[in-house]
Design a protein around this motif. Structure first.
Motif, PDB file in Angstrom:
ATOM      1  N   ASN A  67       0.652  -0.975  -0.042  1.00  0.00           N
ATOM      2  CA  ASN A  67      -0.243   0.047   0.284  1.00  0.00           C
ATOM      3  C   ASN A  67       1.041   1.230   0.023  1.00  0.00           C
ATOM      4  N   ARG A  68       2.155   1.051  -0.080  1.00  0.00           N
ATOM      5  CA  ARG A  68       3.205   2.059  -0.592  1.00  0.00           C
ATOM      6  C   ARG A  68       2.947   3.358   1.049  1.00  0.00           C
ATOM      7  N   GLN A  69       2.815   2.706   2.458  1.00  0.00           N
ATOM      8  CA  GLN A  69       2.769   2.952   3.131  1.00  0.00           C
ATOM      9  C   GLN A  69       4.247   2.939   4.372  1.00  0.00           C
ATOM     10  N   THR A  70       4.161   3.515   5.013  1.00  0.00           N
ATOM     11  CA  THR A  70       5.410   3.351   6.344  1.00  0.00           C
ATOM     12  C   THR A  70       4.655   3.786   7.455  1.00  0.00           C
ATOM     13  N   VAL A  71       5.023   2.828   9.066  1.00  0.00           N
ATOM     14  CA  VAL A  71       4.309   2.608   9.993  1.00  0.00           C
ATOM     15  C   VAL A  71       5.387   3.252  11.409  1.00  0.00           C
ATOM     16  N   THR A  72       4.395   3.582  11.839  1.00  0.00           N
ATOM     17  CA  THR A  72       4.899   4.939  12.894  1.00  0.00           C
ATOM     18  C   THR A  72       5.703   3.145  14.301  1.00  0.00           C
ATOM     19  N   TYR A  73       6.616   3.516  14.518  1.00  0.00           N
ATOM     20  CA  TYR A  73       6.902   2.527  16.152  1.00  0.00           C
ATOM     21  C   TYR A  73       5.688   1.968  16.715  1.00  0.00           C
ATOM     22  N   VAL A  74       4.939   3.360  17.512  1.00  0.00           N
ATOM     23  CA  VAL A  74       3.884   3.290  17.989  1.00  0.00           C
ATOM     24  C   VAL A  74       2.702   2.682  17.185  1.00  0.00           C
ATOM     25  N   MET A  75       2.593   2.687  16.506  1.00  0.00           N
ATOM     26  CA  MET A  75       1.295   2.167  15.565  1.00  0.00           C
ATOM     27  C   MET A  75       1.156   0.915  15.354  1.00  0.00           C
ATOM     28  N   LEU A  76       2.806   0.585  14.801  1.00  0.00           N
ATOM     29  CA  LEU A  76       3.015  -1.249  14.697  1.00  0.00           C
ATOM     30  C   LEU A  76       3.025  -1.795  16.079  1.00  0.00           C
ATOM     31  N   ALA A  77       3.923  -1.324  17.018  1.00  0.00           N
ATOM     32  CA  ALA A  77       3.700  -1.265  18.603  1.00  0.00           C
ATOM     33  C   ALA A  77       2.126  -2.241  19.099  1.00  0.00           C
ATOM     34  N   ARG A  78       1.375  -0.847  18.546  1.00  0.00           N
ATOM     35  CA  ARG A  78      -0.242  -1.266  19.351  1.00  0.00           C
ATOM     36  C   ARG A  78      -0.775  -1.761  18.047  1.00  0.00           C
ATOM     37  N   LEU A  79      -0.067  -2.706  16.912  1.00  0.00           N
ATOM     38  CA  LEU A  79      -1.247  -3.363  15.967  1.00  0.00           C
ATOM     39  C   LEU A  79      -0.477  -4.890  16.521  1.00  0.00           C
ATOM     40  N   ILE A  80       0.213  -4.965  17.103  1.00  0.00           N
ATOM     41  CA  ILE A  80       0.624  -6.904  17.118  1.00  0.00           C
ATOM     42  C   ILE A  80       0.753  -6.531  18.496  1.00  0.00           C
ATOM     43  N   GLY A  81       0.424  -5.555  19.721  1.00  0.00           N
ATOM     44  CA  GLY A  81       0.247  -6.158  21.057  1.00  0.00           C
ATOM     45  C   GLY A  81       1.979  -6.185  21.997  1.00  0.00           C
ATOM     46  N   VAL A  82       3.255  -4.722  21.641  1.00  0.00           N
ATOM     47  CA  VAL A  82       3.875  -5.074  22.088  1.00  0.00           C
ATOM     48  C   VAL A  82       4.112  -3.663  22.305  1.00  0.00           C
ATOM     49  N   PRO A  83       4.590  -3.645  23.722  1.00  0.00           N
ATOM     50  CA  PRO A  83       5.698  -1.679  23.345  1.00  0.00           C
ATOM     51  C   PRO A  83       6.689  -1.300  22.741  1.00  0.00           C
ATOM     52  N   ALA A  84       6.590  -0.131  22.237  1.00  0.00           N
ATOM     53  CA  ALA A  84       7.237   0.517  21.189  1.00  0.00           C
ATOM     54  C   ALA A  84       8.575  -0.026  21.543  1.00  0.00           C
ATOM     55  N   ALA A  85       9.248   0.216  22.839  1.00  0.00           N
ATOM     56  CA  ALA A  85      10.166   0.176  23.334  1.00  0.00           C
ATOM     57  C   ALA A  85      11.320  -1.036  22.666  1.00  0.00           C
ATOM     58  N   GLY A  86      10.501  -2.063  22.697  1.00  0.00           N
ATOM     59  CA  GLY A  86      11.202  -2.821  22.392  1.00  0.00           C
ATOM     60  C   GLY A  86      11.142  -3.335  21.048  1.00  0.00           C
ATOM     61  N   LEU A  87      10.550  -3.045  20.127  1.00  0.00           N
ATOM     62  CA  LEU A  87      10.850  -2.998  18.667  1.00  0.00           C
ATOM     63  C   LEU A  87      11.666  -3.369  17.840  1.00  0.00           C
ATOM     64  N   GLY A  88      12.865  -2.382  18.283  1.00  0.00           N
ATOM     65  CA  GLY A  88      14.647  -3.013  17.593  1.00  0.00           C
ATOM     66  C   GLY A  88      14.604  -4.547  17.510  1.00  0.00           C
ATOM     67  N   GLN A  89      14.477  -5.204  18.941  1.00  0.00           N
ATOM     68  CA  GLN A  89      14.993  -5.980  18.809  1.00  0.00           C
ATOM     69  C   GLN A  89      14.056  -7.656  18.131  1.00  0.00           C
ATOM     70  N   LEU A  90      12.792  -6.665  17.477  1.00  0.00           N
ATOM     71  CA  LEU A  90      11.416  -7.939  16.758  1.00  0.00           C
ATOM     72  C   LEU A  90      11.800  -7.634  15.820  1.00  0.00           C
ATOM     73  N   LEU A  91      12.733  -6.479  14.717  1.00  0.00           N
ATOM     74  CA  LEU A  91      12.793  -6.060  13.531  1.00  0.00           C
ATOM     75  C   LEU A  91      13.925  -6.453  12.974  1.00  0.00           C
ATOM     76  N   GLU A  92      14.897  -7.134  13.848  1.00  0.00           N
ATOM     77  CA  GLU A  92      16.067  -7.524  14.104  1.00  0.00           C
ATOM     78  C   GLU A  92      16.279  -8.695  13.099  1.00  0.00           C
ATOM     79  N   PRO A  93      15.231  -9.734  13.707  1.00  0.00           N
ATOM     80  CA  PRO A  93      15.719 -10.643  12.298  1.00  0.00           C
ATOM     81  C   PRO A  93      14.652 -10.634  10.490  1.00  0.00           C
ATOM     82  N   ILE A  94      14.190  -9.640  10.556  1.00  0.00           N
ATOM     83  CA  ILE A  94      13.329  -9.219   9.574  1.00  0.00           C
ATOM     84  C   ILE A  94      15.139  -7.997   9.002  1.00  0.00           C
TER      85      ILE A  94
END
Length: 117
Positions: free
Chosen positions: A20-47
């Motif tokens: 859809n040619r969109q970006t997603v903010t850390y806050v939005m992504l955290a809400r979508l998957i149900g985790v704190p935004a502060a922990g997203l870096g370690q979850l993005l690393e595998p990707i």
């Protein structure tokens, strides 16, 4: 959920955002998957590691800070001067055709190429 299972979940969100040619903010992504935004870096690393290993466009470039619209400090998939071009590559790539690499492959990617700057 394990880190790699969450990463697989995030992959699906980012593949949809790319389509859809969109970006997603850390806050939005955290809400979508149900985790704190502060922990997203370690979850993005595998990707990020998977994309680096398989020479794919840097899918995690789509996760940005709300204030600046730029990826966070852990993003190492492109130089600052190359962000716009790399983001266009992500938008152009057919992520749905590529498919979700699944948790085992994402976990192996981090083992083979740790990438969280």
């Amino acid at each position: 959920m394990t880190k790699s299972e969450r990463a697989s979940q995030i992959w699906a969100v980012l593949a949809w955002a790319a389509r859809n040619r969109q970006t997603v903010t850390y806050v939005m992504l955290a809400r979508l998957i149900g985790v704190p935004a502060a922990g997203l870096g370690q979850l993005l690393e595998p990707i990020q590691s998977y994309c680096l290993i398989w020479d794919l466009p840097p899918l995690t470039i789509l996760v940005v800070k709300q204030e600046s619209g730029l990826p966070g400090a852990g993003f190492t998939g492109a130089s600052a001067s190359d962000l716009a071009r790399k983001q266009m590559e992500v938008f152009a790539f057919d992520w749905l055709e590529h498919g979700n690499p699944q948790p085992g492959k994402l976990e192996a990617a981090v083992h083979d190429w740790p990438s969280n700057g």
